[in-house]
Scaffold this motif. Sequence first.
Motif, PDB file in Angstrom:
ATOM      1  N   ARG A 124       0.850  -1.185   0.000  1.00 52.95           N
ATOM      2  CA  ARG A 124       0.000   0.000   0.000  1.00 52.95           C
ATOM      3  C   ARG A 124       0.882   1.229   0.000  1.00 52.95           C
ATOM      4  O   ARG A 124       1.918   1.256   0.650  1.00 52.95           O
ATOM      5  CB  ARG A 124      -0.903   0.026   1.243  1.00 52.95           C
ATOM      6  N   GLN A 125       0.441   2.247  -0.732  1.00 56.60           N
ATOM      7  CA  GLN A 125       1.191   3.501  -0.748  1.00 56.60           C
ATOM      8  C   GLN A 125       1.372   3.968   0.693  1.00 56.60           C
ATOM      9  O   GLN A 125       0.435   3.908   1.481  1.00 56.60           O
ATOM     10  CB  GLN A 125       0.358   4.541  -1.531  1.00 56.60           C
ATOM     11  N   PRO A 126       2.593   4.408   1.036  1.00 52.43           N
ATOM     12  CA  PRO A 126       2.803   4.859   2.418  1.00 52.43           C
ATOM     13  C   PRO A 126       1.806   5.961   2.781  1.00 52.43           C
ATOM     14  O   PRO A 126       1.476   6.796   1.952  1.00 52.43           O
ATOM     15  CB  PRO A 126       4.232   5.403   2.398  1.00 52.43           C
ATOM     16  N   ASP A 127       1.290   5.921   4.001  1.00 50.26           N
ATOM     17  CA  ASP A 127       0.319   6.905   4.495  1.00 50.26           C
ATOM     18  C   ASP A 127      -0.959   6.934   3.673  1.00 50.26           C
ATOM     19  O   ASP A 127      -1.614   7.971   3.560  1.00 50.26           O
ATOM     20  CB  ASP A 127       0.935   8.322   4.543  1.00 50.26           C
ATOM     21  N   LEU A 128      -1.280   5.797   3.090  1.00 52.01           N
ATOM     22  CA  LEU A 128      -2.517   5.719   2.320  1.00 52.01           C
ATOM     23  C   LEU A 128      -3.719   5.933   3.237  1.00 52.01           C
ATOM     24  O   LEU A 128      -3.862   5.261   4.251  1.00 52.01           O
ATOM     25  CB  LEU A 128      -2.621   4.338   1.655  1.00 52.01           C
ATOM     26  N   ARG A 129      -4.565   6.900   2.866  1.00 45.81           N
ATOM     27  CA  ARG A 129      -5.804   7.097   3.642  1.00 45.81           C
ATOM     28  C   ARG A 129      -6.947   6.423   2.909  1.00 45.81           C
ATOM     29  O   ARG A 129      -7.158   6.646   1.718  1.00 45.81           O
ATOM     30  CB  ARG A 129      -6.085   8.586   3.832  1.00 45.81           C
ATOM     31  N   ILE A 130      -7.664   5.581   3.637  1.00 40.75           N
ATOM     32  CA  ILE A 130      -8.725   4.782   3.041  1.00 40.75           C
ATOM     33  C   ILE A 130     -10.073   5.235   3.580  1.00 40.75           C
ATOM     34  O   ILE A 130     -10.229   5.455   4.772  1.00 40.75           O
ATOM     35  CB  ILE A 130      -8.495   3.279   3.362  1.00 40.75           C
ATOM     36  N   GLY A 131     -11.027   5.413   2.688  1.00 40.62           N
ATOM     37  CA  GLY A 131     -12.418   5.640   3.100  1.00 40.62           C
ATOM     38  C   GLY A 131     -13.174   4.353   2.862  1.00 40.62           C
ATOM     39  O   GLY A 131     -13.349   3.951   1.724  1.00 40.62           O
ATOM     40  N   TYR A 132     -13.580   3.708   3.942  1.00 37.29           N
ATOM     41  CA  TYR A 132     -14.124   2.351   3.842  1.00 37.29           C
ATOM     42  C   TYR A 132     -15.615   2.394   4.167  1.00 37.29           C
ATOM     43  O   TYR A 132     -16.031   2.988   5.156  1.00 37.29           O
ATOM     44  CB  TYR A 132     -13.374   1.460   4.841  1.00 37.29           C
ATOM     45  N   VAL A 133     -16.411   1.779   3.329  1.00 39.96           N
ATOM     46  CA  VAL A 133     -17.838   1.601   3.636  1.00 39.96           C
ATOM     47  C   VAL A 133     -18.110   0.104   3.622  1.00 39.96           C
ATOM     48  O   VAL A 133     -18.204  -0.499   2.564  1.00 39.96           O
ATOM     49  CB  VAL A 133     -18.749   2.326   2.618  1.00 39.96           C
ATOM     50  N   PRO A 134     -18.175  -0.515   4.797  1.00 36.70           N
ATOM     51  CA  PRO A 134     -18.337  -1.966   4.852  1.00 36.70           C
ATOM     52  C   PRO A 134     -19.720  -2.394   4.364  1.00 36.70           C
ATOM     53  O   PRO A 134     -20.629  -1.584   4.235  1.00 36.70           O
ATOM     54  CB  PRO A 134     -18.182  -2.314   6.331  1.00 36.70           C
ATOM     55  N   GLN A 135     -19.821  -3.703   4.122  1.00 39.51           N
ATOM     56  CA  GLN A 135     -21.070  -4.284   3.657  1.00 39.51           C
ATOM     57  C   GLN A 135     -22.064  -4.379   4.814  1.00 39.51           C
ATOM     58  O   GLN A 135     -21.682  -4.628   5.935  1.00 39.51           O
ATOM     59  CB  GLN A 135     -20.763  -5.683   3.118  1.00 39.51           C
TER      60      GLN A 135
END
Lengths: 266, 268
Positions: B72-83
């Motif tokens: 993963r790109q360093p310091d990757l910020r993820i916006g997660y919407v789970p199922q």
Amino acid sequence: MIEEFFLRALIAGVGVAAVAGPLGCFVVWRRMAYFGATLAHGALLGIALGLLIDVDPVFGIAASSVLIALIVTGLQRQGAIGGDTLLGILAHAGLALGLVALAFMSVRIDLMAYLFGDVLAVTWSDILWIYLGGTAVLATLALIWNTLLAITLNEELARAEGIDTARIQLVFMLILAVVIAIAMKIVGVLLIVSLLIIPAAAARPFARTPEQMAALAAAAGALSAAAGLFASLQWDTPAGPSIVAAATAIFALSFTFSGTLGKRAA
Amino acid sequence: MALDKRSAGTGLLVEAKGLTVRFGASSALDGVDLTVSSGEIVSLIGPNGAGKTTLVRAVAGLVEASAGTLWRQPDLRIGYVPQRLSIDRVMPLTVRRLLSLAGRSSGAEIVSALAEVDAAALLKHAIHDLSGGEFQRVMLARALLRKPHLLLLDEPLQGVDLGGQLALYDLIGRLRRRHAMGVLLVSHDLHIVMAATDRVVCLNHHVCCSGAPESVRHHPEYTALFGAEAARRLAVYTHAHDHAHDLAGNPVAAADTNHADNEPEHLS
């Protein structure tokens, strides 16, 4: 004229109920009512062991709570046994072993006071412990409030966003153990969970945010304690059960007047 | 909303190489290769139990790789919407309070994130009164508040009616362009994906096939079925598997049929 022993009971009962309310909201939200009952029943074993080695019951309760939490987490992860079965075994084993251990004690102890509380016998020193412990519990809860809410909403999401969920849950479990320890004197091990969940459930229909529900639960708990104690004085009923009966009445009124049960949206 | 100055453009956000995830004896993922770059929409499709959610959870850092690598790109910020995220009715919660829990967002940022998903009017609503489509929009706004480089959407159309689905796909496409985010989304349908998808990955524990979705313009039947409005937002994906699966899901040499997964018929 209010007698001093009654004033002490009132101060202690209102204090404990006001702390139990906000914490109880999380017990309700996280569906931990049976976990709370298990901690409370197991606390009797903690008290007995504490008396055996001559330390304050509070430490015995804290130790038994931590032990139960560790056992529950460990065995639940294995998944060999259902969570409700596991909690049932631990709760009743804790209670039974506690009663057995107390029978070995050379000193006579008032078993009823542990099972159902003895709020009319609280001392000023008990009250000091209740308010110090209660303040520490509420301060800790305020610190972890937002994080614990995020975990309660969705643990996966919280973990994905970098929250150390295991650590926060451990802190929550520890403050729950402290509340059980200080509530023991008021309503006893068999009725403690009612102080946690009934005021919270009564508060739900009138709250729009988690914070409103916590504040209302504290108020409902305090009101229950006061009403139960006055009822106990008036009709000479046992104090702890009277407090729980008052809380139940407030819950019934709350759900009747809010009509939430009826107009639940699909 | 103040956007951070991220290095917009073509950067690789996530790269899986031979990613394998085992739960006990069975492999949920088996040697999966996957990349998602900034500004790119990758749609994951596949039968139930194919490991789509496991792949998304692996990218989110929620499951460990048993073998292979996930960069993963360093310091990757993820916006997660789970199922199937559902919020128990016993917890009173307004949209505003839910969004304020997403991080250290100011009130103005929350209002602006809701406006971005065309849901500004929902600010004071109780979470439990929202429709499926409204709830997904609020969850998207919540993800945006984290100023993500990568959006992970696990079946974002669940519980949303067809009209709302098209609007939601349209919105995801617009957000991708405006923020130059990468988007990895699990599609609930085996054959129909968002038209703006750059790449479709068909997963059945391993990657069965991948490629660009066919343009809907080539599918007049499809347009006739769903209407021109749908055609702008949805595309039909034609699988090009070079293998079939036996009942245990293991790949075997391709049968003479074009497609041997236990799936409904092709639309096209």
